[in-house]
Design a protein around this motif. Structure first.
Motif, PDB file in Angstrom:
ATOM      1  N   ASP A 270      -2.484  -2.288  -3.153  1.00  0.00           N
ATOM      2  CA  ASP A 270      -2.057  -2.951  -1.918  1.00  0.00           C
ATOM      3  C   ASP A 270      -0.529  -2.934  -1.880  1.00  0.00           C
ATOM      4  N   ASP A 271       0.026  -2.138  -0.968  1.00  0.00           N
ATOM      5  CA  ASP A 271       1.485  -1.991  -0.925  1.00  0.00           C
ATOM      6  C   ASP A 271       2.171  -3.320  -0.621  1.00  0.00           C
ATOM      7  N   ASP A 274       1.997  -5.347  -3.609  1.00  0.00           N
ATOM      8  CA  ASP A 274       2.591  -4.595  -4.704  1.00  0.00           C
ATOM      9  C   ASP A 274       1.752  -4.682  -5.986  1.00  0.00           C
ATOM     10  N   SER A 315      -1.459   6.105  -3.241  1.00  0.00           N
ATOM     11  CA  SER A 315      -1.014   5.111  -2.256  1.00  0.00           C
ATOM     12  C   SER A 315       0.409   5.492  -1.856  1.00  0.00           C
ATOM     13  N   ASN A 316       0.960   4.766  -0.910  1.00  0.00           N
ATOM     14  CA  ASN A 316       2.361   5.041  -0.562  1.00  0.00           C
ATOM     15  C   ASN A 316       3.260   4.866  -1.776  1.00  0.00           C
ATOM     16  N   ARG A 317       2.972   3.817  -2.525  1.00  0.00           N
ATOM     17  CA  ARG A 317       3.801   3.531  -3.703  1.00  0.00           C
ATOM     18  C   ARG A 317       3.592   4.590  -4.802  1.00  0.00           C
ATOM     19  N   CYS A 519       1.566  -1.228 -13.226  1.00  0.00           N
ATOM     20  CA  CYS A 519       0.500  -2.066 -12.631  1.00  0.00           C
ATOM     21  C   CYS A 519      -0.103  -2.914 -13.737  1.00  0.00           C
TER      22      CYS A 519
END
Ligand SMILES: Cc1cc2nc3c(=O)[nH]c(=O)nc-3n(C[C@H](O)[C@H](O)[C@H](O)COP(=O)(O)OP(=O)(O)OC[C@H]3O[C@@H](n4cnc5c(N)ncnc54)[C@H](O)[C@@H]3O)c2cc1C
Length: 563
Positions: A270-271, A274, A315-317, A519
């Motif tokens: 989840d961007d 974070d 993900s974008n991250r 993470c």
């Protein structure tokens, strides 16, 4: 979302996932285990556990068409008619071999814990110090002392038979009574030790209940009957499997939800928050996609599948895979070099017999480059050997009659067999990655495997063959034959790495408690986390790592560090 939310999610229910499930549940966390395969209930789902050999149409062999259709899995010695239902068939789960790589898998509740050969040795301090000392891979962020209490914890629960041998290269554990060596094995052991004082062969350590303790009996497990039919599933639960041991323990807490037929596609990052919030699955039967959420996720899908899932968690991250800021995810894959074996004869000792079967062999811990670098190759190998008398029936060419019967009542001559389990050096070029276009039936990208041997492996193999032959000669053996099977990597079924542990986020993916650097609520504790391979069978170490990591995760959750 509430309905699909748990405290913890575990991906995979095999050897390491089973341990994660048990530990998380016993510490009070509502835990969801996502397993891509079908349910396999202990005993109920072992269809061949009592089948006598004559009831298999080909006496246990598989039809030629099956072998032709499955060239990869057919190379595994245990893929036979009595256990083929526990193995992945080649066509059902394709992958791409950049170089020959035999990927042997078991997709069901329990994973490969139903198929493994159950040999369990601790790593020694020399194994954890190896990469740092010799300057390959990266330094392990832990040492033997960090993991020793967890080895004890796991050994007590699973039940490990072994002898306390007092070797610093193969630390002793919490052992049940050992299996015995036969007369020729003892003789070979003595003669080799006389010739080489630093080479002590010891009886193997294996996850079999030779004398079940009250806590094993409470698990519903019983004594090993040495049937040597383990790959069918054991009706006595006498060897350790997730199905007989850790999963029932997790169920008993009332905290476990096990969802078979759940193909994990990716982790959800989840961007905005974070962090990883859950896991996306494709139902294996309906092909529907569902999302599950939790505060922590344990990734235990087996080494290469854990790599695959993390690479596919984009993900974008993390456009190149979860936690993959340094581009190292999927690299430094290593395995064990099993290519070398030696066979020999031992003359005489024909008045010596042994009785029954034994689920282990004799093992010699690595003696190469242990305390310092001394060879022209890095690291070394463990050697296994066993001695036995060849089959009955030495009189087959004789006439019928009393002499024929008498000759057939005698065992044949003694043979000795030795094999290696060599450490391989993790390299960036030995890697796995996702194919850009090819997917499997569930829409998950196929894995490309680009893993091969190198010159170090060739030198280590040569050294094993020479040293093994020399040792057997000194032990009095004759007709010594060296063999290089040239088997592909993977067939050792000890593939490791790709999400390695280390001290520095620039050069590793996981920290010292198996949390992804980027993470921290994601833990990887199967073979993917391995920084180097050692020379020991790896699964005991995965189990100890998992128990230790869960302890860390639950404490961190309680402290509020992972919210
Ligand atoms: C014949 C044989 C002999 C062996 N002998 C030994 C030995 O003597 N000693 C030793 O230490 N090791 C041995 N091994 C290796 C040992 O089995 C593995 O090291 C061990 O099982 C690894 O545990 P794991 O939890 O990582 O993986 P597994 O036990 O393979 O479990 C992984 C689970 O994850 C599931 N999964 C995979 N992908 C997904 C996904 N996308 N979504 C959901 N679930 C998924 C699989 O279905 C499986 O159930 C042997 C293996 C075999 C086959």
């Amino acid at each position: 979302m509430t309905k699909n939310t748990y405290d913890a999610i575990v991906i995979g229910s095999g050897i390491s996932g089973g341990w994660a499930a048990k530990e998380l549940c016993e510490k009070g966390l509502k835990t969801l285990v996502l397993e891509r395969g079908r349910q396999v209930n202990h005993r109920e789902d072992y269809p061949t556990m009592h089948t006598p050999p004559w009831e298999f149409p080909l006496r246990g062999q598989l039809p030629l068409e099956v072998r032709k259709e499955n060239p990869v899995v057919s190379r595994c010695y245990a893929f036979k008619d009595d256990a083929d239902h526990f193995f992945v068939k080649d066509k059902e789960h394709p992958y791409i071999q950049e170089k020959p790589f035999d990927w042997i898998r078991g997709y069901q509740v329990g994973g490969k814990s139903l198929l493994w050969a159950r040999q369990v040795q601790r790593w020694s301090s020399f194994d954890f110090e190896g990469p740092g000392r010799d300057g390959f891979a990266v330094d392990w962020p832990i040492r033997y002392e960090d993991i020793a209490p967890w080895y004890s914890y796991v050994e007590r629960f699973i039940g490990v038979s072994g002898n306390k041998d007092g070797l610093d290269t193969l630390p002793d554990g919490e052992f049940l009574p050992p299996w015995e060596m036969n007369k020729v094995e003892k003789l070979v052991q003595e003669r080799i030790l006389q010739a080489y004082p630093d080479r002590k062969f010891v009886i193997g350590r294996c996850a079999h209940l030779t004398q079940p303790q009250p806590h094993h009996i409470a698990q519903g497990r019983g004594q090993c009957m040495a049937r040597s039919l383990c790959q069918r599933g054991c009706p006595f639960g006498a060897y350790f499997s997730s199905n007989a041991s850790t999963l029932p323990a997790a169920v008993a807490t009332g905290n476990l939800t096990l969802r078979p037929h759940s193909v994990v596609h990716s982790l959800i990052f989840d961007d905005a928050k974070d962090k990883v919030t859950g896991v996306r699955i494709v139902d294996a039967l309906s092909k529907e996609t569902t999302e599950y959420f939790a505060k922590i996720v344990f990734v235990n899908a087996s080494a290469l599948n854990s790599n695959l899932i993390l690479l596919n968690s984009k993900s974008n991250r993390f456009p190149n895979g979860l936690g993959n800021d340094n581009g190292l995810l999927g690299t430094h894959i290593a395995f064990h070099n099993y290519r070398g074996s030696i066979s020999a004869r031992m003359e005489g000792h024909l008045d010596s017999y042994y009785y029954g079967r034994r689920p282990t062999a004799v093992m010699l811990p690595n003696f190469r480059n242990v305390k310092k670098q001394e060879m022209d190759f890095l690291r070394g190998y463990m050697s296994f050997y066993s001695a036995g008398r060849s089959g009955w029936g030495g009189a087959r060419s004789e006439d019928f009659g009393a002499d024929f019967k008498a000759a057939n009542a005698e065992a044949g001559p003694w043979g000795v067999y030795m094999m290696m389990q060599g450490e391989t050096i993790p390299k960036r070029t030995n890697r796995v990655y996702l194919d850009d276009t090819l997917t499997d039936e569930w829409g998950v990208p196929q894995l490309r495997v680009d893993v091969g041997y190198d010159e170090n492996d060739e030198k280590s193999l040569r050294d094993f063959l020479d040293q093994g032959a020399e040792m057997l000669e000194k032990a009095g053996c004759t007709e010594i034959r060296q063999n290089d099977s040239r088997q592909a990597p993977g067939l050792d079924i000890h593939e490791m790495g790709g999400v390695r542990m280390g001290r520095d986020p620039q050069t590793s993916l996981l920290g010292k408690f198996h949390q992804m650097h980027a993470c921290p609520n994601v833990y990887v504790t199967d073979g993917a986390c391995m920084t180097s391979t050692g020379t020991q069978n790896p699964s005991l170490t995965y189990m100890a790592f998992t128990a230790r990591a869960v302890d860390h995760a639950v404490s961190a959750l309680k402290r509020g560090d992972l919210t």
